[in-house]
Every structure is written in C-alpha cells, then in structure tokens.
Design a protein around this motif. Structure first.
Motif, PDB file in Angstrom:
ATOM      1  N   ILE A   1      42.299   2.400  26.425  1.00 30.61           N
ATOM      2  CA  ILE A   1      43.680   2.348  26.897  1.00 30.61           C
ATOM      3  C   ILE A   1      43.690   2.983  28.280  1.00 30.61           C
ATOM      4  O   ILE A   1      43.273   4.134  28.444  1.00 30.61           O
ATOM      5  N   GLY A   2      44.122   2.254  29.263  1.00 31.80           N
ATOM      6  CA  GLY A   2      44.090   2.798  30.608  1.00 31.80           C
ATOM      7  C   GLY A   2      44.982   2.042  31.561  1.00 31.80           C
ATOM      8  O   GLY A   2      45.576   1.009  31.228  1.00 31.80           O
ATOM      9  N   GLY A   3      45.066   2.577  32.744  1.00 33.35           N
ATOM     10  CA  GLY A   3      45.835   1.942  33.792  1.00 33.35           C
ATOM     11  C   GLY A   3      44.924   1.450  34.888  1.00 33.35           C
ATOM     12  O   GLY A   3      43.743   1.797  34.967  1.00 33.35           O
ATOM     13  N   SER A   4      45.451   0.626  35.733  1.00 35.92           N
ATOM     14  CA  SER A   4      44.673   0.075  36.835  1.00 35.92           C
ATOM     15  C   SER A   4      45.569  -0.097  38.045  1.00 35.92           C
ATOM     16  O   SER A   4      46.804  -0.149  37.932  1.00 35.92           O
ATOM     17  N   TYR A   5      44.904  -0.169  39.173  1.00 33.31           N
ATOM     18  CA  TYR A   5      45.632  -0.434  40.395  1.00 33.31           C
ATOM     19  C   TYR A   5      44.804  -1.353  41.266  1.00 33.31           C
ATOM     20  O   TYR A   5      43.596  -1.158  41.419  1.00 33.31           O
ATOM     21  N   SER A   6      45.442  -2.357  41.796  1.00 32.33           N
ATOM     22  CA  SER A   6      44.801  -3.280  42.716  1.00 32.33           C
ATOM     23  C   SER A   6      45.717  -3.469  43.915  1.00 32.33           C
ATOM     24  O   SER A   6      46.948  -3.520  43.767  1.00 32.33           O
ATOM     25  N   THR A   7      45.105  -3.529  45.081  1.00 31.29           N
ATOM     26  CA  THR A   7      45.895  -3.735  46.275  1.00 31.29           C
ATOM     27  C   THR A   7      46.554  -5.104  46.307  1.00 31.29           C
ATOM     28  O   THR A   7      47.478  -5.340  47.092  1.00 31.29           O
ATOM     29  N   SER A   8      46.114  -6.039  45.445  1.00 26.99           N
ATOM     30  CA  SER A   8      46.703  -7.380  45.426  1.00 26.99           C
ATOM     31  C   SER A   8      47.714  -7.563  44.301  1.00 26.99           C
ATOM     32  O   SER A   8      48.666  -8.318  44.439  1.00 26.99           O
ATOM     33  N   THR A   9      47.508  -6.870  43.163  1.00 28.27           N
ATOM     34  CA  THR A   9      48.414  -7.072  42.021  1.00 28.27           C
ATOM     35  C   THR A   9      49.187  -5.822  41.646  1.00 28.27           C
ATOM     36  O   THR A   9      50.006  -5.863  40.730  1.00 28.27           O
ATOM     37  N   GLY A  10      48.957  -4.693  42.309  1.00 31.66           N
ATOM     38  CA  GLY A  10      49.706  -3.486  42.017  1.00 31.66           C
ATOM     39  C   GLY A  10      49.189  -2.780  40.777  1.00 31.66           C
ATOM     40  O   GLY A  10      48.034  -2.900  40.392  1.00 31.66           O
ATOM     41  N   PHE A  11      50.082  -2.013  40.131  1.00 26.17           N
ATOM     42  CA  PHE A  11      49.711  -1.240  38.955  1.00 26.17           C
ATOM     43  C   PHE A  11      49.726  -2.127  37.723  1.00 26.17           C
ATOM     44  O   PHE A  11      50.491  -3.095  37.624  1.00 26.17           O
ATOM     45  N   GLY A  12      48.861  -1.754  36.755  1.00 28.34           N
ATOM     46  CA  GLY A  12      48.779  -2.533  35.527  1.00 28.34           C
ATOM     47  C   GLY A  12      48.336  -1.676  34.361  1.00 28.34           C
ATOM     48  O   GLY A  12      47.931  -0.516  34.527  1.00 28.34           O
ATOM     49  N   LEU A  13      48.438  -2.245  33.171  1.00 29.17           N
ATOM     50  CA  LEU A  13      48.034  -1.588  31.934  1.00 29.17           C
ATOM     51  C   LEU A  13      46.939  -2.406  31.293  1.00 29.17           C
ATOM     52  O   LEU A  13      47.044  -3.640  31.189  1.00 29.17           O
TER      53      LEU A  13
ATOM     54  N   ARG B   1      55.383 -15.642  39.941  1.00 30.14           N
ATOM     55  CA  ARG B   1      55.342 -15.502  41.394  1.00 30.14           C
ATOM     56  C   ARG B   1      54.260 -14.524  41.846  1.00 30.14           C
ATOM     57  O   ARG B   1      54.473 -13.691  42.716  1.00 30.14           O
ATOM     58  N   GLN B   2      53.103 -14.633  41.240  1.00 31.99           N
ATOM     59  CA  GLN B   2      51.985 -13.779  41.632  1.00 31.99           C
ATOM     60  C   GLN B   2      51.386 -14.304  42.927  1.00 31.99           C
ATOM     61  O   GLN B   2      50.677 -15.301  42.950  1.00 31.99           O
ATOM     62  N   ASN B   3      51.661 -13.625  44.024  1.00 37.10           N
ATOM     63  CA  ASN B   3      51.203 -14.042  45.356  1.00 37.10           C
ATOM     64  C   ASN B   3      51.611 -15.475  45.665  1.00 37.10           C
ATOM     65  O   ASN B   3      50.927 -16.178  46.407  1.00 37.10           O
ATOM     66  N   ALA B   4      52.689 -15.935  45.085  1.00 39.43           N
ATOM     67  CA  ALA B   4      53.163 -17.309  45.299  1.00 39.43           C
ATOM     68  C   ALA B   4      54.641 -17.355  44.936  1.00 39.43           C
ATOM     69  O   ALA B   4      55.235 -16.365  44.503  1.00 39.43           O
TER      70      ALA B   4
END
Length: 784
Positions: free
Chosen positions: A447-459, A515-518
């Motif tokens: 169980i964790g979080g993530s961050y990407s400069t293209s998709t932002g924060f996530g679980l 609307r993910q990058n679109a």
C-alpha cells in the motif's frame, strides 16, 4: 543467580580429627628436630550405621544416596566424605548441600532447587518474545537450573549479537514464590547497533575499493542507517562476503586471487567497526587451447567438439567450464551414452597467461537414483520441488545435475534454506537424494503512494503471491489510481504446465482515463492468455492471444479536432489478435559479468474475429557493458514499432504509439509526434510508427557509496510519425511525416528504501516549435 554450596563433611568429629592432626604434625616436627624416627600418623575413618536425609521433597532419598555412594557399615575416609559431597552438589539438583557426621549416623542436609513457575523476558524491544522464547532451554514447571539459565541468557545475547548489538547484556533474575517456586526473569539490556563505519581493501590494483564494496553484502553506514540494516556488523556476513569476493575475481580470470586476511577492528566507543580485506589479485588468465578427448570407442569426438561453446582468447571463468561440461554431458545423453563423465584438465601457461582446457570423456560408475526424498515443505507441494530435477527415480546418477537442481530449488525464492545431499541407497549401486528445505513467506501486500510529473499523485495497492497455495504459481492483483486515471489488473502464471518447462499465463486488466493529458476519455479492457517456453539457452518464445475492448468518448464541453471526433464516433470496438514474442537474453546465464544483451521481437495479428484487422510489430535491443574497472555502466537501447491496419477502419488514438518518458526523455507525454491543431484545440494523435535510440552512462560522483547516490548522462534521438487517414481533420495536421528530435541530459540516481529514484534534467538539441518539453522528471530507476 550464583550457586550457593555449604560443604561440611565433618563438623564435630572432623574438628577432633583436625586437632589430632595438628598434634601429629607437631610431634613429627619435634621428631625431625631431635633426629628421632617419627611415629606414623593414621588417617581417621568413619563407619556409619545409619544415613539420614533431611530437606528432600521431590528427590527420593535413594537417589541422593546413589550420588553419595556411601553404604551402611562401610568404612569411609574423610576424602571419601568430601567426594560424596561433591557428587551430590554436582548433580545440579540442589541449591545447597551439607554433610554432617554425628557418631555412627551420617546426616545429609539438602536444599532443592525451586520449580520454575513462569518465565518472562523484559527490556527487549528489538526482538519479540515469540522469537526469543524458542531459544530457551529453561521451561515452566521444571526444576530451575542456574547453568541452564545462564546458557539461556547467553543464547538471548547471541541473538542480539547477530543483529549487530554486541553490547547487549542479559541477566537472569529470580523472584521467589510460595511452595519453593520462582519466576525466572531475563532482564535484557539491548545496547546500540555496532555499524560498519568503513570497509577498506589492501592489495587491490585492478579494481577500486568502490567497485569491490559493491560486491559485498555488507555495506557501510550511510545517511539512512536507521532503515538500512546491511550496514550492521555481523561476523557471519563477513565470511559470506569473503566468498563473494572470491567469486567476483574468479569469474574475471583471476585464478590466483586469495584473501590473506580480514580484520574487523572495533571502535573505541564500541559502536562501530572498521573492516579491512587484505587481498592478492594475481594475474588475469584467458582460455588457451580447448580440446575434447576420450578413450571410449563409441564417442564421436567431432560431435562433442561442436558442443563446446567457449573459444580461445576469452577471459577464463570457472562458470564457463561448468557450462561446457553440462553441454557435453547433455550431448552424451542425446547420443544414448549413459554414465559418461566429463573431467576438465587445466594446464597453466604462465608465460602467455593462458589456461588450456582438455575435456576428457570417461565412463563413470554405474550408479542409479533410487529415490528423491523431500522434507521440510509444509506448504509447497512435493512436485514443485521435484520438477527442478531433470533426473528422476531410476535414471543414472549425475552429481553435477544434482548440484544444478539444488541451485534451481534455491532460485525459486520459496525457501529460506535448501540443502540437497546424496547418500548410499539400499545397494552400493543406488543413491538416495535427500532434499531438506525451510520455507519462507512468499506473499506480499503493498500500500503506497506515488508521484509522477506527468500524472500527479496517485495511490497504489497490490497483492502478490509467488507460491500460490504451494503450487509454485504466481498470482498478483493491482490497483493504481491517479488524479485522472484508474487501472485494475490481475495476472496468473503457471510456470510448469503439464509438468514441463512451459509457462501458462492469464492477464486481465481494465483502465479508464478522464482527460489524461488530452481532452477526451478512454476506457479499455484486456484479456490475454499466453504460453512461454525456452527454445535455446538464452532464447524464449511466447505465443499469445489478446482480446481487447476500447472505447473513446468526448466529455461535455470538449474541444477536439476532427480526427479525434471521427475516431470517437466509431464507438466501442473489440480487437482480437494472436501474436508471438521472441526474446534473447544473455543475462539468463550471466556468463559474461562485464556485458549483457537483450533482444526482443514481437508481432500481433488482428482479425481473428473482432472489429479490426491489423499487424502490430515491436522490436527492442539493449546492450550494456561495464567499463573503466567496472566503475562506469554504458548502455545503448533501440526501440521501434509499426502499426498497420488493413481493413476499412484505421487506427485510433487509443491504438497508436506515444513517446512517453520511458521511451524518449525531455518531452511531455504526447509532446511530440503527429498532432492536429486548430482554434481552441491542440490534439496529440500518436503515430503508427516510431523509432528511438537511447545512449546513457552511469558513473560514480565521488560521494561515499553508502549514500547510494551516483550520476549519469544520456542522449536520446528518435521520431514518431504516421497516420492512416487525416481527411477528417478540421485543423492543421502537423508532423505526420515525422522529424528527428534529439535530447541530452544529466541524471541523478539515488538508491533509497522506497526504491531506486532517478532525477532527469534534460535539454532538447533538436525539436519542433509546437513540441512540449519537459526539462525535469522524477521516475523509478529500472534495469533493462
């Protein structure tokens, strides 16, 4: 608790004896002084008509008398009384012992050790009670033994020493209870961790200290010493590191390498160690002449020579010799020759620094495998372990194959320990193979979080099991969410379908984007069963079927061009395809420690039902080499793809390739390639074709390696192009014919407990005005 022993072999009687002895000594001294002959002194003896036991509660009087060894009416000397006392005391049953002669009666007074009421461990925070209690020999409702309690305290302290807490102390204490009972309490002082402050090498010239430290399992204490435990000093781990060093040098041709000494010096504060390995590298040797000989008439030497893979001039490595022996023994089986053994004879040439290898084929003893016994597997089925053996009951016994099977069992990752040994069977011509394993957990929940400069924060939520219900099967479930997308996945792999080296897999996934990058939404689901099997030592082939559902929708108030609008008007589509993928990976054998190559080529053919007909092709080639004393990693990667639709429907934006940061750095997702631009919209369309070449180097920055920080630089060049039909465009279609983009950049690698992070800083050397750059990116670093 220290033992208390009161020894009184003779109280009143012996006092009289002592007085008479003193008089005798005085008389002897006087006689010597006067020059006369002394009168002989006679030692006192006792005869007891009765022996009385006092204080015994649990121990039978007969037992005490048996320890004393004194019978009624027996003549006993003072020394024999002392021996009786020592025997009773050393029995370990009594807290105190007293022997008192009273006339013709011998009184033996004893105080029995108490019974243990309960056992407790206090002061332990680093190691739980349930991990320490199995170490104890002392048990409740049994007689307390000081020696056993002291041994238990040492075992607890040893458990802490294994964690690097060499200052740990354990003291057994007693709490008295009624009825001659006690509570046994082990008071633990854990102390601090003794870390490895520094690892150094003396005598190394071919490889730097930094490179050799990467070989070791033990690491130096660094910034994250509170989380990383491999910087804790453990003596057994140092011994394992010695073997790792020897394997490292031997695989690189240094046959004379040896470790002359290992010093572990404790700091004055007793909180750290300075470890030094003294080594002698010797010279690097290469293969010289390689021949195959045999005095067996049925052996075709030419056929066996063709099975040898090593060629003269290659750096010598024992693993390469072992590999060739396996190939020769396998060829013997193919030729129908049983009990053939291959003996390598190595001739050294110090002048040329080469080793000539002669493979001698001989006939070994006629020994068969009687049976294979497997023990210790409580969850894993026997057949999971048994299928790691290429040998079955009744086959000729091959010691090398048994050793290889042992390595395959350990490589499964299901067992904390696995021992495979052969012993004589019911006859001298038969052997029994014993497999003793110790299972370990194989499942995990993340169980964790993530961050990407293209998709932002996530679980991220995931569950994986590598040994599902003990069958060796792999099962994984995953959920990944971000601000504008969701993905659910299920994967199952049976690695040995029908008991063969044939992996059967099933993949299910569902994803949707908003609307993910679109400026449109997508929905897709995939079902894909597959079969994967080896076709050579390094090659594997996968055959697969894929059923995919895709839907492209436009949300309200969406501004898109004519191409995406027309593609969304097609509604939901089903694609049904069969395909294959061939992979060639030299890392499977790992015979060249300095280099590795990965080649992948795959195609999917759509039109087996479904709504579309197409051919999708993907190719990937990776080459990696270690240079400059293996301090620098050089890597070159080429990837390409082609998508050709042959039916009435062309490709859609959900089908075409996009060059994300995993393929080409320096640009946003959808930042390059064909696009339709018009008033109020700018749609990235993807492309039917792409080709990218990436070149990168990773190197140390001079920082202490325990920080886990290194640097890199990269150069990417590639292009994305091709659309099936742009007639529906309502705006301007750009870059359909493609143009090269070039990017250079610097990378910072940081190995953390959360994973290996990579920071990329890039600058485009060649770009188009409408491209969207991304000069910084944070990703998870991966190996090829």
């Amino acid at each position: 608790m220290s033992k208390t022993a009161v020894a009184r072999p003779c109280l009143s009687a012996l006092n009289g004896f002592a007085k008479r002895s003193a008089i005798a000594v005085f008389s002897l001294t006087s006689a010597v002084a006067l020059g006369t002959v002394p009168t002989p002194v006679v030692a006192q003896t006792f005869v007891f008509n009765d022996v009385r036991i006092e204080g015994a509660q649990r121990i039978e009087p007969g037992t005490i008398l048996s320890y004393a060894g004194i019978a009624r009416g027996q003549t006993v000397s003072a020394s024999e009384l002392n021996d009786a006392f020592q025997n009773i005391q050393n029995s370990g049953l009594f807290e105190s012992v007293e022997i008192v002669p009273q006339g013709s009666t011998l009184i033996i007074r004893v105080v029995e050790y108490p019974t243990i009421n309960r056992i407790a461990i206090e002061g332990n925070r680093r190691i739980e009670d349930e991990d320490l209690e199995p170490l104890l020999q002392s048990q409740s409702r049994r007689v307390y033994s000081p020696s056993t309690a002291e041994a238990d305290a040492n075992l607890i302290a040893e458990a802490y020493i294994q964690q690097g807490r060499i200052a740990a102390r354990v003291q057994p204490r007693l709490i008295r209870r009624s009825d001659n009972r006690v509570d046994l309490v082990f008071e633990v002082f854990e102390g601090g961790v003794a870390e490895v402050e520094r690892i150094a090498f003396v005598g190394n010239q071919k490889f730097t200290d930094r490179r050799l430290r990467r070989v070791l399992e033990t690491k130096q204490a660094g910034l994250l010493r509170a989380i990383i435990t491999r910087d804790t000093f453990i003596a057994d781990r140092i011994q394992f590191d010695r073997q790792l060093l020897e394997d490292f040098y031997s695989s690189r041709g240094y046959v004379d390498f040896r470790i002359t000494g290992t010093n572990a010096e404790l700091a004055a504060e007793r909180d750290g160690y300075f470890v030094t390995f003294n080594v002698e590298e010797g010279q690097q040797f290469r293969f010289g002449d390689i021949t195959v000989t045999s005095d067996l008439a049925e052996v075709d030497i030419a056929a066996f020579e063709r099975a040898v893979s090593v060629r003269p001039g290659k750096v010598y490595a024992p693993q390469l010799v072992d590999r060739d022996i396996e190939r020769l023994e396998r060829r013997a089986v193919e030729e129908g020759l049983d009990f053939i053994r291959v003996e390598p004879r190595v001739t050294r040439n110090d002048r040329a620094l080469t080793l000539d290898v002669e493979y001698v084929l001989t006939r070994g003893p006629r020994i068969f495998v009687e049976r294979i016994d497997i023990e210790g597997n409580t969850t894993t089925l026997d057949r999971v372990v048994r299928r790691q053996f290429e040998t079955v009951e009744g086959d000729p016994f091959n010691p090398r194959e048994i050793r290889n099977a042992a390595e395959r069992i350990r490589a499964l990752g299901f067992f904390a320990d696995a021992e495979v040994n052969a012993r004589e069977g019911s006859t001298p011509q038969q052997v029994i193979v014993d497999v003793d394993v110790e299972e370990q957990p194989t499942g995990s929940i993340s169980i964790g979080g993530s961050y990407s400069t293209s998709t932002g924060f996530g679980l991220n939520l995931s569950f994986s099991e590598r040994n599902f219900i003990g069958r060796g099967q792999q099962l994984s479930l995953g959920l990944t969410t971000s601000e504008d997308s969701n993905r659910y996945s299920f994967n199952f792999v049976e690695p040995a379908l029908l008991g063969r080296d044939l992996a059967f897999g099933i993949g299910l996934s569902y994803s949707n984007t908003e609307r993910q990058n679109a400026d449109y939404n997508t929905e897709s689901g995939t079902f894909s069963p597959s079969l994967t099997f080896p076709i050579s030592d390094n090659g594997r082939l996968q055959l697969r079927y894929t059923l995919e559902y895709t839907d492209l929708t436009l949300p309200d108030e969406s501004d898109v061009g004519g191409i995406v609008t027309a593609e969304a008007g097609q509604g939901a589509l089903y694609q049904s395809s069969i395909g294959y993928r061939f992979s060639y990976d030299t890392r499977r054998t790992g015979l060249d420690p300095d280099a590795g190559v990965l080649l992948e080529f795959g195609q999917d053919f759509g039109g087996v039902g479904g709504d579309t007909t197409f051919v999708r092709t993907n190719v990937r080639a990776v080459a990696q080499r270690l240079a400059f004393s293996e301090e620098v990693t050089l890597r070159a990667i080429f990837e390409g793809g082609a998508l050709n639709y042959t039916g009435d429907e062309g490709s859609r934006v959900t089908d075409r390739f996009f060059l994300g940061s995993s393929l080409m750095r320096g640009f946003e997702p959808g930042g390059i390639g064909p696009r339709e631009r018009g008033p109020g919209f700018d749609d990235a369309l993807g492309g039917n074709y792409f080709a990218v070449a990436r070149f990168e180097a990773e190197f140390p920055l001079g920082l202490p390696e325990e920080y886990g920080i290194s640097g890199g630089m990269f150069y990417d060049v590639g292009s994305l192009w091709g659309l099936d039909d742009s007639d529906a465009a309502t705006g301007e279609v750009l870059f359909e014919d493609g143009s090269l983009r070039q990017v250079v950049g610097l990378s910072l690698f940081w190995t953390t407990p959360l994973g290996p992070l990579r920071f990329n800083f890039s600058e485009a050397l060649q770009r188009e005005d409408e491209d969207k750059e991304q000069n910084f990116e944070l990703t998870i670093s991966t190996d090829f």
